[in-house]
Design a protein around this motif. Structure first.
Motif, PDB file in Angstrom:
ATOM      1  N   ASP A 372       0.848  -1.185   0.000  1.00  0.00           N
ATOM      2  CA  ASP A 372       0.000   0.000   0.000  1.00  0.00           C
ATOM      3  C   ASP A 372       0.885   1.237   0.000  1.00  0.00           C
ATOM      4  O   ASP A 372       1.097   1.889   1.010  1.00  0.00           O
ATOM      5  N   VAL A 373       1.430   1.551  -1.184  1.00  0.00           N
ATOM      6  CA  VAL A 373       2.424   2.617  -1.289  1.00  0.00           C
ATOM      7  C   VAL A 373       2.022   3.587  -2.386  1.00  0.00           C
ATOM      8  O   VAL A 373       1.664   3.180  -3.486  1.00  0.00           O
ATOM      9  N   GLU A 374       2.048   4.869  -2.096  1.00  0.00           N
ATOM     10  CA  GLU A 374       1.903   5.884  -3.127  1.00  0.00           C
ATOM     11  C   GLU A 374       3.290   6.183  -3.667  1.00  0.00           C
ATOM     12  O   GLU A 374       4.100   6.847  -3.033  1.00  0.00           O
ATOM     13  N   MET A 375       3.584   5.688  -4.865  1.00  0.00           N
ATOM     14  CA  MET A 375       4.944   5.774  -5.375  1.00  0.00           C
ATOM     15  C   MET A 375       5.398   7.214  -5.550  1.00  0.00           C
ATOM     16  O   MET A 375       6.547   7.543  -5.331  1.00  0.00           O
ATOM     17  N   SER A 376       4.483   8.096  -5.947  1.00  0.00           N
ATOM     18  CA  SER A 376       4.877   9.470  -6.207  1.00  0.00           C
ATOM     19  C   SER A 376       5.279  10.198  -4.936  1.00  0.00           C
ATOM     20  O   SER A 376       5.934  11.226  -4.993  1.00  0.00           O
ATOM     21  N   SER A 377       4.890   9.688  -3.775  1.00  0.00           N
ATOM     22  CA  SER A 377       5.185  10.374  -2.522  1.00  0.00           C
ATOM     23  C   SER A 377       6.437   9.823  -1.846  1.00  0.00           C
ATOM     24  O   SER A 377       6.818  10.285  -0.779  1.00  0.00           O
ATOM     25  N   GLN A 378       7.064   8.836  -2.456  1.00  0.00           N
ATOM     26  CA  GLN A 378       8.217   8.200  -1.834  1.00  0.00           C
ATOM     27  C   GLN A 378       9.517   8.748  -2.406  1.00  0.00           C
ATOM     28  O   GLN A 378       9.615   9.090  -3.577  1.00  0.00           O
ATOM     29  N   GLU A 379      10.516   8.826  -1.573  1.00  0.00           N
ATOM     30  CA  GLU A 379      11.866   9.096  -2.033  1.00  0.00           C
ATOM     31  C   GLU A 379      12.651   7.814  -1.842  1.00  0.00           C
ATOM     32  O   GLU A 379      12.651   7.234  -0.760  1.00  0.00           O
ATOM     33  N   PHE A 380      13.326   7.388  -2.887  1.00  0.00           N
ATOM     34  CA  PHE A 380      13.950   6.070  -2.878  1.00  0.00           C
ATOM     35  C   PHE A 380      15.473   6.152  -2.886  1.00  0.00           C
ATOM     36  O   PHE A 380      16.137   5.305  -3.482  1.00  0.00           O
ATOM     37  N   GLU A 381      16.012   7.176  -2.232  1.00  0.00           N
ATOM     38  CA  GLU A 381      17.462   7.325  -2.118  1.00  0.00           C
ATOM     39  C   GLU A 381      18.139   7.283  -3.484  1.00  0.00           C
ATOM     40  O   GLU A 381      19.200   6.677  -3.666  1.00  0.00           O
ATOM     41  N   GLY A 382      17.509   7.916  -4.458  1.00  0.00           N
ATOM     42  CA  GLY A 382      18.089   8.013  -5.789  1.00  0.00           C
ATOM     43  C   GLY A 382      17.826   6.832  -6.694  1.00  0.00           C
ATOM     44  O   GLY A 382      18.200   6.857  -7.869  1.00  0.00           O
ATOM     45  N   LYS A 383      17.186   5.790  -6.190  1.00  0.00           N
ATOM     46  CA  LYS A 383      16.904   4.621  -7.029  1.00  0.00           C
ATOM     47  C   LYS A 383      15.684   4.908  -7.904  1.00  0.00           C
ATOM     48  O   LYS A 383      14.675   5.420  -7.427  1.00  0.00           O
ATOM     49  N   PRO A 384      15.759   4.578  -9.194  1.00  0.00           N
ATOM     50  CA  PRO A 384      14.667   4.938 -10.112  1.00  0.00           C
ATOM     51  C   PRO A 384      13.422   4.079  -9.905  1.00  0.00           C
ATOM     52  O   PRO A 384      13.512   2.916  -9.502  1.00  0.00           O
ATOM     53  N   GLU A 385      12.270   4.676 -10.182  1.00  0.00           N
ATOM     54  CA  GLU A 385      11.033   3.904 -10.207  1.00  0.00           C
ATOM     55  C   GLU A 385      11.051   3.052 -11.475  1.00  0.00           C
ATOM     56  O   GLU A 385      11.142   3.569 -12.584  1.00  0.00           O
TER      57      GLU A 385
END
Length: 524
Positions: A372-385
């Motif tokens: 249950d994740v909103e991808m646009s609201s996450q920061e992934f430490e520079g890793k690409p979606e």
């Protein structure tokens, strides 16, 4: 079907099928975010193959990939080149038409080939070979043990210590030991005795060929060995010896250093070109020519390394690193006892103090993370979606642990999603495939057809009135298909009415021109 128009008259039916499906994706099916997408059919064949229209799983996935790209996410597409359809990638015409569409959408993509380059499908061999860093495999014995466990012909659970090696010679030794003819240990015979006799039905004819064929021997489970043993009881010891020696030699030749170098690079400084491309946020196409060969089991290593590099794990979910002692020695396989009057029976060793069950847990941990994740609201430490598209995923289901790992990627890594196409025509539906179908019909799914047992499984917990309605929709799908068209049921979990019947119809001429203009912009 609608009448011909100048905009639609002179294009191949392959392109026509893609354009019509793309229109549906960009209009009625737009605005439906997903983390897991399943595309389902019954046959390992195109969804429709008429004089007017051709639409295959690859074309449908490519249209979905174009939609993903428009959302700003990167795409890694893995396609099987061994399909036998008229316009599959195993034909020059099918390959050229697919690549024309792919290049129009992803003109800057990195494209790779994974195979031995020994077939007559030379059009597949124009791209650079993707090689796996051997050093990475050496440093990940748990991953390699998982792959070997999946491929073991006797269902052996291989521990990390037994999967360890230091160079190509050591890798060959491990592969021959674990995938060559097994010693008939008490443990193996116990598994044989516990296997239902009904599972042996129909396996007698040509079974010896199965075991000595390098294309299939390493992917057979213990039930085939049981039938093999029952046949051996009526044969002389010399015949048994010859069969085992041929099996061992074919596996040894297949996994020779010369052949392994086609798939691995032992330069310590070598980096995978695929992972470098994904880190640069470049689309990637990987063309596989390994189905049904000894080298099929190497594909999961690519997925594992890709996820290690690209997949983001939340800090609170990061496990402590397990340390595997390099001083542990692999248990050596002993002689099969051909000079004695009977076959040798040996115990298969496990690491000290560990049961098979504990090893299985170490090799394939069952990690469950929230989706249950909103991808646009996450920061992934520079890793690409990144979205991974797996074509013909059914073929990977024989590698149970690796198959499960690939399909569970979205649960472990919030910056990654997976789309997978499945065909479901199987005499016996494995538990791995059943679980995958149920799981990939829980978020978003496009159902072009389905095995009846799997339809019952995915509709087991819905009201009978809804199931009856679905049966009516399936009948309408068949009517459209019989008329040369194509339709499917779309499932979308967040929607109140979760099932929708979709028909792939011809767009207006203006829309067709817009679609072609959209693709032309991609190549300008």
């Amino acid at each position: 079907m609608p009448d011909h128009t100048p905009d639609d008259e002179n294009i191949p039916r392959y392109t026509r099928g893609f354009e019509w499906f793309t229109h549906l994706v960009r209009t009625d099916m737009r605005g439906r975010p997903w983390r897991k997408l399943g595309l389902f059919s019954y046959y390992d064949a195109p969804y429709v193959e008429s004089e007017r229209l051709y639409l295959s799983p690859k074309q449908a996935m490519l249209a979905m990939a174009a939609d993903v790209k428009s959302q700003g996410r990167n795409v890694v597409m893995v396609v099987d080149a061994m399909e036998k359809a008229e316009m599959g990638l195993s034909t020059k015409q099918g390959f050229d038409q697919f690549m024309e569409l792919y290049d129009g959408i992803f003109p800057d993509a990195a494209k790779f080939y994974f195979g031995s380059r020994d077939s007559d499908r030379t059009w597949l061999h124009d791209y650079p070979s993707l090689k796996i860093p051997l050093q990475w495999v050496i440093q990940h014995p748990v991953v390699f043990a998982e792959v070997l466990s999946d491929a073991s012909p006797v269902g052996e659970i291989v521990g990390p210590a037994d999967a360890s090696f230091e160079d190509f010679a050591g890798m060959t030794e491990v592969l021959v030991e674990k995938l060559g003819p097994p010693s008939l240990s008490e443990e193996v015979l116990g598994k044989i005795r516990s296997t239902e006799a009904s599972e042996y039905a129909g396996e007698a004819v040509g079974l010896l060929t199965v075991f000595i064929s390098p294309a299939t021997a390493v992917t057979r489970s213990v039930r085939y060995l049981g039938k093999f043993v029952s046949l051996l009881k009526n044969r002389r010891k010399q015949e048994v010896k010859e069969v085992y020696e041929e099996w061992a030699q074919r596996v040894r030749d297949g996994y020779s250093e010369e052949n392994l170098r086609k798939y691995f690079d032992d330069d310590p400084s070598f980096e995978s070109e695929l992972t470098k491309a994904v880190e640069e946020v470049r689309p990637v196409l990987l063309v596989l020519e390994t189905r049904g060969t000894l080298y099929d089991l190497f594909m999961p290593l690519i997925t594992q390394q890709l996820v290690e590099v690209v997949g983001y794990v939340r800090p609170e979910d990061r496990p402590k690193e397990a340390v595997v002692s390099s001083s542990r020695k692999r248990s050596s396989s002993s002689d099969s006892g051909w000079d004695s009057e009977e076959l040798a029976y040996e115990e298969i060793d496990t690491p000290d103090g560990e049961s098979e069950e504990s090893i299985a847990g170490a090799v394939a941990p069952d990690v469950e993370l929230s989706t249950d994740v909103e991808m646009s609201s996450q920061e992934f430490e520079g890793k690409p979606e990144t979205v991974l598209f797996l074509d013909a995923a059914t073929h990977l289901s024989k590698f149970n642990r690796s198959f499960k790992f690939s399909l569970k990627i979205p649960e472990r890594h919030p910056n990654m999603s997976v789309a997978a196409s499945f065909f479901t025509q199987r005499e016996k539906i494995s538990q791995a495939l059943r679980d995958a179908v149920v799981e990939y019909m829980s978020d978003r799914a496009l159902v072009f057809d389905l095995h009846p047992d799997l339809f019952d499984a995915v509709t087991a917990n819905i009201p009978i009135s809804t199931k009856a309605w679905l049966m009516g929709q399936l009948q309408e799908m068949e009517r459209i298909h019989a008329a040369g068209g194509v339709a499917f049921l779309e499932y979308y979990a967040p929607q109140k009415n979760k099932w929708t019947l979709r028909s792939v119809d011809k767009p207006d001429p203006k829309v067709i021109r817009e679609i072609r203009g959209w693709f032309r912009k991609k190549t300008d």
